[in-house]
Design an enzyme around this catalytic site. Sequence first.
Site, PDB file in Angstrom:
ATOM      1  N   GLU A 109      -6.874 -10.988  -0.372  1.00 18.13           N
ATOM      2  CA  GLU A 109      -6.782 -10.878   0.956  1.00 18.13           C
ATOM      3  C   GLU A 109      -8.425 -10.123   0.606  1.00 18.13           C
ATOM      4  O   GLU A 109      -9.291  -9.468   0.582  1.00 18.13           O
ATOM      5  CB  GLU A 109      -7.004  -9.160   1.502  1.00 18.13           C
ATOM      6  N   GLU A 146       0.403  -1.288  -0.044  1.00 14.56           N
ATOM      7  CA  GLU A 146       0.266  -0.221  -0.229  1.00 14.56           C
ATOM      8  C   GLU A 146       0.717   1.702  -0.135  1.00 14.56           C
ATOM      9  O   GLU A 146       0.896   2.119   0.479  1.00 14.56           O
ATOM     10  CB  GLU A 146      -0.826   0.004   1.376  1.00 14.56           C
TER      11      GLU A 146
END
Length: 339
Positions: free
Chosen positions: A251, A141
């Site tokens: 995820e 991220e």
Amino acid sequence: TNLPSVAQTQSAYFPIGTIAYSGGISGVQGDLVTKHFNSLVSENDMKWNSLQATQGVFTYTNADAQVAFAKAKGMKLRGHTFAWHQQVPAWVFQDANGNALTPSPASKALVLQREVDHITNVLNHFAPNVASFYAWDVVNEVIDPSQADCMRRSSWYTLTGTDFIDTAFRTARALLPASVKLYYNDYSTTDAAKLVCIQKMVAGLKSRGVPIDGIGHQMHISLNYPTPAAVANTVRTLATAFPGISQQVTEMDIKINDNGPFYTLYEDIPASVHAQLGYAWRNYFNTFRQLNGLIDSVTIWGQGDNHTWLTSGTEAEAPLLFDTSLKAKPAYWGVVDPS
Ligand code: XIL
């Protein structure tokens, strides 16, 4: 029960993964993990603040139990994660007096050394079990498409520029065999501006000879967004830009909707919404399979709705394949029975 195993129904296409957490790998929950999944990732227990909350003090108790479980059950492991702006202790970006470091060549050298020391300790620790691992989310991220240079303004970035990214990949590569592939992992990879940023970053890494093997698509998504076609477009775009790059769904979970309707209690979620979620899971998995090898692993961020990071005190979500009692939902059937 005699339900078909999710892993068996998907094994011709990709390993199917789920999260491990303290309390989640024993009893009936552990049995569910073993039956339906063949890949495991620690939900939190391999993050920096779990492994080295205090400088120089490493705690591997939970992570080790999860690795031992995976090994005993013949499951593969994804490692998660090294360089991330969350779940990283404050000391990493502080001086010896606990004051925030300010940007300088010395601060940069200090932070990069801490990063190398962390990754080195962790990978040396897991070295005896490295054969169980097949993937590692090395960097997580770091992209912010609203910035002209695409980079999130984290402490990592403020103190080291983009060097923390290169250093993480290079350090991990030096300590891991080629059988463990190294990933950049992010959410919203269907966002057009973000996708451009990802391509720029990966192209930059490759041009500098930084070892990256793949891109992880988190896929924390909503019932109607992004569409399966948008996901396929992102995967194809990256596969074309970087021939041979590995791509994994890392995820996945599906919120009812980012803008509501919201349900306070799990029992309030209507059967019609569960059915819609079931069709959504079916459509995404059809797309993953039809991408014909471009996606080589799919991990779902939980097992039953009893344990999900998306449900809060005021909002119930049903983002997983099994319900709060671990009974199969339409979501499960959408994955195992695409007819
Ligand atoms: C989440 C965990 O599920 C939560 O238990 C924790 O409180 C916060 O992190 N992106 C990631 C994951 O890469 O590590 C995050 O996991 C979810 C978002």
